[in-house]
Structures are given as structure tokens and as C-alpha cells.
Design an enzyme around this catalytic site. Sequence first.
Site, short mmCIF file in Angstrom:
data_model
loop_
_atom_site.label_atom_id
_atom_site.label_comp_id
_atom_site.label_asym_id
_atom_site.label_seq_id
_atom_site.Cartn_x
_atom_site.Cartn_y
_atom_site.Cartn_z
N GLU A 40 0.82 -1.22 0.00
CA GLU A 40 0.00 0.00 0.00
C GLU A 40 0.85 1.26 0.00
O GLU A 40 0.52 2.25 -0.62
CB GLU A 40 -0.90 0.05 1.23
CG GLU A 40 -1.72 -1.18 1.50
CD GLU A 40 -1.02 -2.11 2.47
OE1 GLU A 40 0.15 -1.87 2.79
OE2 GLU A 40 -1.65 -3.10 2.89
N ASP B 148 24.78 24.87 -24.76
CA ASP B 148 25.19 26.17 -25.29
C ASP B 148 26.55 26.51 -24.71
O ASP B 148 26.98 25.90 -23.75
CB ASP B 148 24.22 27.25 -24.78
CG ASP B 148 22.93 27.24 -25.54
OD1 ASP B 148 22.88 26.60 -26.59
OD2 ASP B 148 21.97 27.89 -25.07
N ASN C 270 8.56 -9.57 2.56
CA ASN C 270 7.33 -10.33 2.31
C ASN C 270 7.64 -11.81 2.21
O ASN C 270 6.85 -12.66 2.63
CB ASN C 270 6.68 -9.87 0.99
CG ASN C 270 5.90 -8.59 1.20
OD1 ASN C 270 5.70 -8.17 2.33
ND2 ASN C 270 5.48 -7.96 0.12
N ASP D 226 8.34 -0.89 8.40
CA ASP D 226 8.52 -0.81 6.95
C ASP D 226 8.49 0.59 6.38
O ASP D 226 9.39 0.98 5.64
CB ASP D 226 7.42 -1.62 6.26
CG ASP D 226 7.93 -2.97 5.83
OD1 ASP D 226 8.97 -3.37 6.36
OD2 ASP D 226 7.29 -3.58 4.97
P1 ATP Z 1 26.61 30.60 -27.51
O1 ATP Z 1 26.70 29.19 -27.86
O2 ATP Z 1 27.93 31.23 -27.31
O3 ATP Z 1 25.63 30.87 -26.46
P2 ATP Z 1 24.77 31.53 -29.28
O4 ATP Z 1 24.34 30.28 -29.92
O5 ATP Z 1 23.91 32.17 -28.28
O6 ATP Z 1 26.19 31.35 -28.77
P3 ATP Z 1 24.40 33.83 -30.78
O7 ATP Z 1 24.08 34.65 -29.62
O8 ATP Z 1 23.37 33.39 -31.72
O9 ATP Z 1 25.18 32.56 -30.37
O10 ATP Z 1 25.54 34.58 -31.54
C1 ATP Z 1 26.07 34.15 -32.77
C2 ATP Z 1 26.97 35.20 -33.30
O11 ATP Z 1 26.22 36.39 -33.54
C3 ATP Z 1 28.06 35.63 -32.33
O12 ATP Z 1 29.24 34.90 -32.54
C4 ATP Z 1 28.30 37.08 -32.67
O13 ATP Z 1 29.23 37.20 -33.72
C5 ATP Z 1 26.96 37.53 -33.18
N1 ATP Z 1 26.21 38.26 -32.15
C6 ATP Z 1 25.91 37.84 -30.93
N2 ATP Z 1 25.19 38.76 -30.26
C7 ATP Z 1 25.03 39.80 -31.10
C8 ATP Z 1 24.35 41.07 -31.01
N3 ATP Z 1 23.71 41.43 -29.93
N4 ATP Z 1 24.40 41.86 -32.09
C9 ATP Z 1 25.03 41.48 -33.20
N5 ATP Z 1 25.67 40.32 -33.34
C10 ATP Z 1 25.69 39.48 -32.32
#
Ligand code: ATP
Length: 934
Positions: A310, A352, A720, A753
Site C-alpha cells: 500500500e 550552449d 514479504n 517498513d
Molecule cells: P553561444 O553558444 O555562445 O551561447 P549563441 O548560440 O547564443 O552562442 P548567438 O548569440 O546566436 O550565439 O551569436 C552568434 C553570433 O552572432 C556571435 O558569434 C556574434 O558574432 C553575433 N552576435 C551575438 N550577439 C550579437 C548582437 N547582440 N548583435 C550582433 N551580433 C551578435
Amino acid sequence: MPPDGGRDEAVGATSGSSPRPPVPALPAGEVFTALGTSRRGLPTARARATLERCGANELPRAGRRAVWRQLGAQFTDLFAVVLIVASGITFLAYALEEPREVGTLQLAVAILGVVVLNAGIGFAQEYSAERTAEALEAMVPHTCRVLRGGERLEVPARELVPGDVVVLEAGDAVSADCRVVEAHELAVNNAPLTGESNAVDRTADPVATGPPLEARNCVFMGTDVVAGSGRAVVFATGAATEFGRIYRLAAAAPRQKTPLQLQVASMARRVAGAALAIGALMFAVRLPTGESPVTLFVFALGVMVALVPEGLPATLSVSLAIGVRRMARRHALIKQLLAVEALGSTTVVCTDKTGTLTQAEMTVTQVWAGDAPHSVSGVGYEPSGEVADVTPIREVLRVAGLCSNARLVPPTGPREHWRVLGDTTEGALLVAAAKAGLDLGAEEAAAPRVTEFPFDSARKLMTTVHKTGAGYQACVKGAPGELLARCTEVEWDGRRGPLSGADRAAVVAASDALASQGLRVLAVARRELDGPRPAQEEAESALTLLGLVGMLDPPRPEVTDAVATCRRAGIRIVMVTGDHPLTGEAVARRVGIVRRPDPVVATGARLDAMDDEALDALLAQPSELLLCRVSPEHKMRVVTAFQRRGEVVAVTGDGANDAPALKHADIGVAMGASGTDVAREAASMVLLDDSFASIARAVRLGRAVYQNIRKFLVYLFSHNIGELVPILAATFAGFPLVPISAVQILAIDLGSDVLPALALGAEPPEPDVMERPPRSRRERLFSAPVVGRILFLGGIQAVCVTAVFFWHIDASGIPFDDFTKDTPAYQEAITMVQAGIVLSQFFNALAVRTDRQSILKVGLLSNPALLAAGGFGVALMAAISYLPPLQAVFNTAPLDAADWAVLTGLGTVPLLADEARKAWLRRRAERQKEGAQR
Ligand code: ATP
């Protein structure tokens, strides 16, 4: 008009079933006056006063079930009903018996006691789980960005008031009903209100009045911003919103059971069926002994009740809940119980980079504009540091700074640091500009922004358009590869000219050089425009490249260890980043995700060129894998491909467009600190500190939960056997009475138990839990080793107590047939059987604490709750043996010291035998390892 009257007053709507705010029909400029606010938002003091007057922006809590209903529900589940019926039958038997046996009445009451106890545990568990869920929910901050008195602030969503100007970005949850006054590619998902899950565009232009939900210039509470950015003025909060209107105090959604819970429930049902059959068998085989059928029936019923597990579902829920609470203490909030189980069997983590592996504390360290890189000193967001030779890179930093939405916040106390409100990449650009002596406020005033094409991780670009003295100018920044493809000119050190092949090569070389140091690289460009509202394609083409910015994002110190732990635990880590392959690889090396010289680095473009088969082949390679320059769509595809291979995938995500991958993965992990509301909603787990190390810790706890469940299953089921075997043995040996009565069995179940099982459910993880490969997804809870162990431990227990019983009966020298219930030797013998089971269960609980390791290694005393629970069981047994009122109930007799010594000695046998088994297992594993090495 005052901004503080909730919807009806604020917008002057007609009352009635469908009041229609006139705000949609107003031009954006007039909305402010109509709602008693301004472009700069409400002054803070006014906002506070309004909040006090119209109350918090909250909906009434979803109907929590009344306590009595919750309690009542415990008595209607299958086991409870079975037991209540059994108790009813026993009461009836007592009433019909001639003469009436007080034992029958006791049994009826005992069965009811089981029902009440179970209901109590179940209720307490559910009640506390609900509170925990509420508390956990409150730990994820729900905030929104508003303008108050011209300043951009982050405030709790519940403090929003009509008249507030909110700043919206992709990924934000909309926290109130608002009229849009500025929109840049703004799109929302109104699904929670309309049921249609398509993204719908929003505009700042006036629209003809119509049904409120159709106003294209309004956004509503409960919906999400899926793309773009904008600003909007709140016109209704809390219950006055559209969401509030359609919100019903619907009964809480039925709680979903996890596969593990379902497995245990179905197994418990099967065991209940078996118990019924055994009860019937007992009745049948004992019938020839001449006992009265009523007595036999009552006895069989008691055996059946004793064998029904139970407490099992409740114990299971408790141990899952303990897992959830422990994970929360380690910064991992579980939103779905399912995740606890899935975590334990995770085989792949797609993670990420920024914020999860790194600190997301971006610092610009290098700026390049055609010559040697200029270094920037200083760490963190404090704008103090040196820039080597500012003049050539001034324009790079000015344009990058103008093309940013972040804000630098100075420390407010002595122990505070400078902070960034908004995107940290952009924050770093503002800091670098300040270090170079640029006054971005003045630059912004000289070139006010007129429009924006927000950053999105698929395009990897962001553009803002500014009005300058000479016309209009687009400021663009983004990933170097993407931006370079859109440039036709360069401007280095004030000299402007066409972008030659050699220039292109120089840019790529400079970008690679920065990236291979692990820096995140952004390119910066500019172009002149004719008008304030260019198409995005126009604003982002024929650009003039100004230079590159490289920013450092140091790895989190705790991640290296966590990565190593995951490796030892057989979990594959795949880095999925939008960043440059060289940046990705450099960071992956620093944290230990990449150790060999030849990792496979696949870019988004390469993934696009692959069909599913090629992708499967790529993932099947055992090599270290990095996915770079990928977009959230790629992430989704990779998660699906891994799942096709039978992997259990955990994936991290923070952006709105990560939501599909988060939902699809076995465990979607969202970032609590930096993630968007949409990602947090889609995830099954939220990391409060965003760190990869928290994932590793959660996996460890997830594995421990599963192990603990197995521990108490072995514990509960093995005894049991210890109860059944003596009864069968007595029956077959022709002994006229039972070696242990139904009330005694119930006393064991309730006294010795439940509590140790709960304590086993709370065991800390075994030291080697992360040294083993992940559990197979197909593995059943009752695997062959588990059943084997139940038979092993239960069998030893059974042999010991059966021997004790017959040894005692034999020693009395009385023939079997002369025994009656009141024979002192019989009373002593059954007391010894009961005490024998209680004592061996005490040691059994210690034995099941470890799978393979010696109990001495984890420490005999290291689970004090278990010892206390076991001690309680033994004390209860002593009371049953010595206290006359209890002796009367259980038909027991006082045991002497020698009896206790013998029973304790026998009780240790399962523990010692299990230690020997574990030592043998360890030696075998070692030999296998040695064999494999040779
Ligand atoms: P991570 O794995 O590091 O978290 P992410 O997948 O979040 O990266 P993004 O944030 O998509 O990556 O960024 C990809 C690319 O875009 C970066 O390497 C940079 O060159 C550019 N980037 C990031 N942030 C900006 C922004 N605010 N404005 C313009 N370009 C950006």
C-alpha cells in the site's frame, strides 16, 4: 485621464460583456496622453501610488483543491477502496462469529489503521509537493523591463500598472494588456488567448476598433513576443486583462504520472492481485487443519492485506519529491517530475556555450580596424581601462555602441559591481566605448535612432537606423562571416575604399586570429541611407566594413570538473554554439569538452547540406563533436537525430526560438538568470545559475533517485518472503497454527517498513553513481538483478525466521497437535518470528543502501534517519513483546536477553551475506577490467 483605474477607467471603455478600448484607434503619439503617461513612462512615485490603488498585476490563484477534498481523495484510490472493503468484511466476520474473537476485531481496526496511515502519508506528500511547486515557481523571477521617469528598469511583473511603458523583445512574456507605440518587426504568439499558434505581426499604427483581441496594435497578457522588439503602454492589468477575463478557476490540470510512477502503480496492482491469490491459497491449504472457516478467512484476508504494497506509490512520490527539492537546492528547478527520471538516464547533453560553459561576462579585449589589433584593458563591466591608440578604432566603437540596446548600471552599494541590463555582448561594447572615452549619450543625441532590425540568432546580425545631420545612417553589427558577405567597402583609419579580395582575406585572417584565442568576434559596419524606414535587405547590404571587436568570456571555473564527471559517467557532451568554430573549439578545449587534436567541427552550413542519413552517420562517430555557427533550427534537428539513435538527450536553450528543441528533447534545460520567458516555459528544468555544472549535479541526483527507488523496492519486497515462507512451511509441516498472525504482519508493515523505506528514498547519492554508464532507457524497474536481490535477501531472512520458529517449538517438547493459541511456547515462538523479521529488516535496510560498495565505505551511520526509523521499529517490537496491553492484542510473550541476542545474530546474516556478494561482484568487475586492459 488617470492611468490608475484598470482597463475601464483608463481607457474609457464602455462597460458590458465586450468593452472595447478606444486605444487601438489612437495614433501612437496620443496614446500616452490618453493613458495619463508619457514617452518617458510613469514617474516611479506615481507608479507606486497607482500600484497601491489598483493592486498587483496578478490573477487570482488557480483553484487549489480544498484541504478536505484533497484528504477525501486519498480514500478513493484503488488500494484504499480494497482495504476499506477488506476491513468491512472483517468487521462483518467479527459480528457473525460465535463466539466472537477479539483478534478479528483487532484485525478489522488494524486494516482501517493502514488506510488512515496511508491516506495521511499521501495527503502530507501531495500537500507539501504543491507547496514546493509554488515555492519553486516563485524562485524563477518573472520580471519585465519598463521605462519609469525616462529610466529603463527591470521590475517584477506583478508591479506593472496601467500607464507603464514596457520594453518588449523576442522571448519576453507579455505581462499585461498593452497598446504598442513602437514596433520593430514585432510579432507575438497569441495562442494562449486565440488558440492559433502562428506568430502575428504587431504595429504601432492606429487600427479601426473591433474585437479587442483582433487589434493588431495591442499585445496581451499571457502571450509571448516571438520576434522583433518594441515598446507598448499598459492599459489593463491583472483581472482586467483579456487573459483575466477568459481565465477560469479551472480545476487544477490532472497531475501527469511519470512512466516510473506508472510502472510502479501497475506493478503494485499486479502484486495486489498476487496477494489476493496467495490469500486464497492460504485459505485453501489451511482448511484441512480444522480451523474454523471464519478464522481462516480472516487470516487469509490479513495475509493479503499485509502483502499489498500500500505504501509504495506514496513512498515513490516522496522520493521523487525529495529529488526535486535536492535539485532545487543545487540550482536546478524541475518543472516536470518526468525530468527527474529522464535525468538519470541522460546519455547526451547538447549545451550552449555562452553563460552555460562560460560566465557570460563579456569583456572586449581587442579591437581591429585594418592594422594591428588594439588591446583594451580592464575586466568586468566597470568602464575603467586603457585602449591602445583610440583614434583608428573610434568609429568601430561608436557604431557598435549606437547599435546596442543594453544599458550599463553603476553599482548602488559598496559591495555591488557594475551590471549590464540587456544583452551582455552589447554591454561589453558599451564598456569598451566608455573606456575609449566616447560619450554614447551625446552620440545618440546627435544621431537619434529611428528604427531597428533586432538581432536574431539565425541571421546573426543587428541593425539600427539613425537620423544624422546629413541624412540617415544604418549601424550594423554581427557575426563576421555574415557581415562581410554584405560589405562592399572598407573604411580603415578614415580612408574609405572598395573592399578588395586582399582586404577580405585580411578580415578573415584577423577574425580567425581573434577567434582562435577563444574570443567572441563581432564585425561592425555602416551605410548611408536616403530615408528613415529602409527595408531590412536595403539597410543590411552594400555596407562599409569598419572593423572587428573581440571579446573574452572566461569559462566558469566549476565547469571543467563537471565536464570530467559527465565523461566518467558515460555522458556525451556536444557543444552547440552560434559562435565561430575557432572560438567554440578554444572554449571547448579550455573546459575539457575537447581533448583530442581532431574534434569534428560541423557548422550550420554543413548540417544544411546533409540529409538525415548523413547527419545520423556524423552523430554515430564516436569523436568529440562541436556544432558551430548553428541556429536554433539546427539544434532541433540534432536533438531529433540523437533521439532517433535511441539517446536520451538533454539540451540547453535560452532564446525564444530554442523553444521547439527544448520541448522536443527528453530534458529541456532553460536558463533562469539569462533565459527568455518562452524558453523557461518550454523547458522541463530551469537552471537558476545557468551553469553546466548544475546539469551535471542534477544528473547525479536523478541517478540517485532511481537507485533509491530500487533500494526501497528490494527492502519492501524481500521481507514479504520472510513473512510468507514460515506460514507455508508451517502449513506443509502440519503445524496447526500460524507462525505469524495477520495483525503481527500489519504491525511490521506499519512499524518497521514505512519509515525506513522513506529514509531509503532520501539516501544521498552513492559515491560511485557518476562512475557508471547511464541506465538504459529500456531497463525496467524490476530488472533481473533487482528480483534476484529480493529473492536473495528475502530467502535468507525466510530461512532464518523459519528456523527460529521451529527450533523454539521443538525445544518445548510439546507435540504439534497439542498447541493452542494460548500455549506459552507458541506465544514466544511467534514473538520471535515477528522480532526476527523486524531485526533482520533493520540490517536489511543497511544492506540495500549500496549496490556494490561495502556499507562500511559509505558509513554505517551515514543515514541517521534510516537508523532512527529502524530503531523505532525495534522499540515498537520491544513494546509489543513486553507491554501487557500490546501482548493482549498480538498474543505475544516477553523475550529474554538470549532470545534477542540470537535474533540479532541471525538478523545480521542477510547483511553479511550481501556484503560477501558485493565483494564478489567488485572482484569480478576488477577482473573483467584487468582482462579488458590485457
Ligand atoms: P553561444 O553558444 O555562445 O551561447 P549563441 O548560440 O547564443 O552562442 P548567438 O548569440 O546566436 O550565439 O551569436 C552568434 C553570433 O552572432 C556571435 O558569434 C556574434 O558574432 C553575433 N552576435 C551575438 N550577439 C550579437 C548582437 N547582440 N548583435 C550582433 N551580433 C551578435
